[in-house]
Design a protein around this motif. Structure first.
Motif, PDB file in Angstrom:
ATOM      1  N   LEU A 114       0.823  -1.424   0.115  1.00  0.00           N
ATOM      2  CA  LEU A 114       0.172   0.284   0.213  1.00  0.00           C
ATOM      3  C   LEU A 114       1.030   0.996  -0.039  1.00  0.00           C
ATOM      4  O   LEU A 114       0.401   2.374  -0.951  1.00  0.00           O
ATOM      5  CB  LEU A 114      -0.962   0.359   1.579  1.00  0.00           C
ATOM      6  CG  LEU A 114      -2.095   1.154   1.291  1.00  0.00           C
ATOM      7  CD1 LEU A 114      -2.695   1.187  -0.484  1.00  0.00           C
ATOM      8  CD2 LEU A 114      -2.951   1.227   2.781  1.00  0.00           C
ATOM      9  N   VAL A 117       2.784   2.091  -3.295  1.00  0.00           N
ATOM     10  CA  VAL A 117       1.760   2.613  -3.959  1.00  0.00           C
ATOM     11  C   VAL A 117       1.304   3.997  -3.763  1.00  0.00           C
ATOM     12  O   VAL A 117       1.387   5.281  -5.412  1.00  0.00           O
ATOM     13  CB  VAL A 117       0.308   1.875  -4.392  1.00  0.00           C
ATOM     14  CG1 VAL A 117      -0.415   2.949  -5.778  1.00  0.00           C
ATOM     15  CG2 VAL A 117       1.156   0.558  -4.829  1.00  0.00           C
ATOM     16  N   ASN A 139      -1.549   0.283 -11.346  1.00  0.00           N
ATOM     17  CA  ASN A 139      -1.146   0.451  -9.933  1.00  0.00           C
ATOM     18  C   ASN A 139      -1.889  -1.059  -9.428  1.00  0.00           C
ATOM     19  O   ASN A 139      -3.141  -1.777 -10.248  1.00  0.00           O
ATOM     20  CB  ASN A 139      -2.046   0.940  -8.951  1.00  0.00           C
ATOM     21  CG  ASN A 139      -1.130   2.479  -8.409  1.00  0.00           C
ATOM     22  OD1 ASN A 139      -0.813   2.730  -9.024  1.00  0.00           O
ATOM     23  ND2 ASN A 139      -2.670   3.553  -8.487  1.00  0.00           N
ATOM     24  N   ALA A 141      -2.690  -4.030  -7.943  1.00  0.00           N
ATOM     25  CA  ALA A 141      -3.512  -4.718  -6.526  1.00  0.00           C
ATOM     26  C   ALA A 141      -4.109  -6.363  -6.685  1.00  0.00           C
ATOM     27  O   ALA A 141      -2.983  -7.316  -7.048  1.00  0.00           O
ATOM     28  CB  ALA A 141      -5.230  -4.159  -6.608  1.00  0.00           C
ATOM     29  N   LYS A 159      -4.561  -4.701  -0.274  1.00  0.00           N
ATOM     30  CA  LYS A 159      -5.176  -4.630  -1.704  1.00  0.00           C
ATOM     31  C   LYS A 159      -5.931  -3.912  -1.792  1.00  0.00           C
ATOM     32  O   LYS A 159      -6.573  -2.831  -3.012  1.00  0.00           O
ATOM     33  CB  LYS A 159      -5.473  -5.900  -2.596  1.00  0.00           C
ATOM     34  CG  LYS A 159      -4.077  -6.629  -2.524  1.00  0.00           C
ATOM     35  CD  LYS A 159      -3.082  -5.731  -3.693  1.00  0.00           C
ATOM     36  CE  LYS A 159      -1.558  -6.472  -3.594  1.00  0.00           C
ATOM     37  NZ  LYS A 159      -0.251  -6.079  -4.398  1.00  0.00           N
ATOM     38  N   VAL A 162      -5.710  -0.487  -2.304  1.00  0.00           N
ATOM     39  CA  VAL A 162      -4.883   0.569  -3.647  1.00  0.00           C
ATOM     40  C   VAL A 162      -5.938   0.664  -4.511  1.00  0.00           C
ATOM     41  O   VAL A 162      -5.865   1.648  -6.028  1.00  0.00           O
ATOM     42  CB  VAL A 162      -4.024  -0.539  -4.146  1.00  0.00           C
ATOM     43  CG1 VAL A 162      -3.484  -0.054  -5.292  1.00  0.00           C
ATOM     44  CG2 VAL A 162      -3.190  -0.743  -3.531  1.00  0.00           C
ATOM     45  N   THR A 166      -6.987   4.399  -6.313  1.00  0.00           N
ATOM     46  CA  THR A 166      -6.859   4.070  -7.883  1.00  0.00           C
ATOM     47  C   THR A 166      -8.199   5.316  -8.744  1.00  0.00           C
ATOM     48  O   THR A 166      -7.940   6.561  -9.063  1.00  0.00           O
ATOM     49  CB  THR A 166      -6.900   2.893  -8.053  1.00  0.00           C
ATOM     50  OG1 THR A 166      -5.369   2.595  -8.316  1.00  0.00           O
ATOM     51  CG2 THR A 166      -6.544   2.844  -9.610  1.00  0.00           C
ATOM     52  N   VAL A 184      -5.996   0.253 -12.229  1.00  0.00           N
ATOM     53  CA  VAL A 184      -5.631  -0.893 -11.438  1.00  0.00           C
ATOM     54  C   VAL A 184      -5.696  -1.721 -11.339  1.00  0.00           C
ATOM     55  O   VAL A 184      -7.167  -2.688 -12.867  1.00  0.00           O
ATOM     56  CB  VAL A 184      -6.743  -0.475 -10.041  1.00  0.00           C
ATOM     57  CG1 VAL A 184      -8.333  -0.805 -10.242  1.00  0.00           C
ATOM     58  CG2 VAL A 184      -6.343  -1.625  -8.826  1.00  0.00           C
TER      59      VAL A 184
END
Length: 268
Positions: A114, A117, A139, A141, A159, A162, A166, A184
């Motif tokens: 996390l 990102v 990104n 995930a 995740k 993320v 996004t 993502v």
């Protein structure tokens, strides 16, 4: 709003976690489409091998460190003068029931999956907006970012974060009519070495368990091509396993049913 890059020829890209697995495959696909790629990874030996095989620059980077991500970006800008594409792909995993996870397990995964990102978005996005005419950020995930499952407590927390990050940034970029898009990646099982993530965990001395490779697992090269296609098309959600849709729908249905039940109770 869809913002993609229709022609990747000559575009400058940086891929974290690029020494193996999905990151390596994404870098390879971008290179095949004419992009100038720099890969980054925390594992020096693997990075050196990957950068040699791909014929690109490699920069040792711990994405949990904002300073190291900034140094990576500076290296790319100094070399190319700009960044057009950033792929925040580095990630780790420990798959275990919640009662077998320690607080250090959570911190480790949150720091890499996390914060890695977040650091990438914080560093790369403003550079792309200021130096590129058409830009994109990917990104990584996981399908665990859109559905839950046993033994995914810590991994799923990172995740889901993320995915939320996004989606939110996508809305904000659209609101200001930015020339940069975001997507993502939400893969299910892909052939990679993530099962051995703890080999790079600070202070750890783990025994290699071997990568998770059940029957039917998707080749990383396929994911690389999907990601490259999605950058060209400007996809927000980059899906690799369409057969996972039923499980995602089941989760959404439970949420929708809870709202319907709440309405009924309030109407009494």
């Amino acid at each position: 709003m869809t913002v993609g890059i229709s022609d990747l020829t000559g575009k400058v890209a940086v891929v974290t976690g690029g020494a193996a697995g999905i990151g390596y495959a994404i870098a390879s696909s971008l290179i095949a489409r004419g992009a100038e790629v720099t890969i980054a990874d925390v594992e020096r030996s693997a990075l050196e091998s990957a950068s040699s095989a791909l014929g690109v620059a490699g920069v040792v980077t711990d994405v949990s460190s904002a300073e190291e991500v900034r140094a990576l970006a500076d290296c790319v800008v100094n070399r190319h003068g700009r960044i057009d594409i950033a792929v925040n792909n580095a990630g780790v995993a420990k798959i275990a029931p919640f009662d077998q996870l320690t607080l250090d397990d959570f911190r480790w995964m949150i720091d890499v999956n996390l914060w890695g990102v977040i650091n990438g978005m914080n560093v790369f996005l403003p550079i792309i907006e200021s130096t590129s005419t058409h830009g994109y950020v990917v990104n990584t995930a996981s399908i665990a970012g859109v559905r839950t499952g046993p033994s995914l407590a810590a991994y799923g927390v990172t995740k889901f974060g993320v995915v939320a990050l996004t989606e939110t940034v996508s809305d904000e970029l659209a609101h200001r009519d930015s020339h940069v898009g975001v997507g993502v990646l939400v893969p299910a099982m892909v052939r990679s070495n993530i099962a051995n993530s703890e080999r790079n965990r600070p202070g750890a001395n783990p025994t290699r368990t071997g990568p998770m490779q059940p029957a039917g697992i998707l080749a990383a090269e396929v994911v690389g091509e999907i990601v490259a296609d999605s950058i060209e098309h400007g996809d927000l959600y980059i899906v690799t396993h369409p057969d996972s849709l039923a499980s995602v729908r089941a989760r959404h249905r439970r949420i929708e049913d809870a709202f319907v039940d709440a309405g009924r109770r309030l109407a009494r």
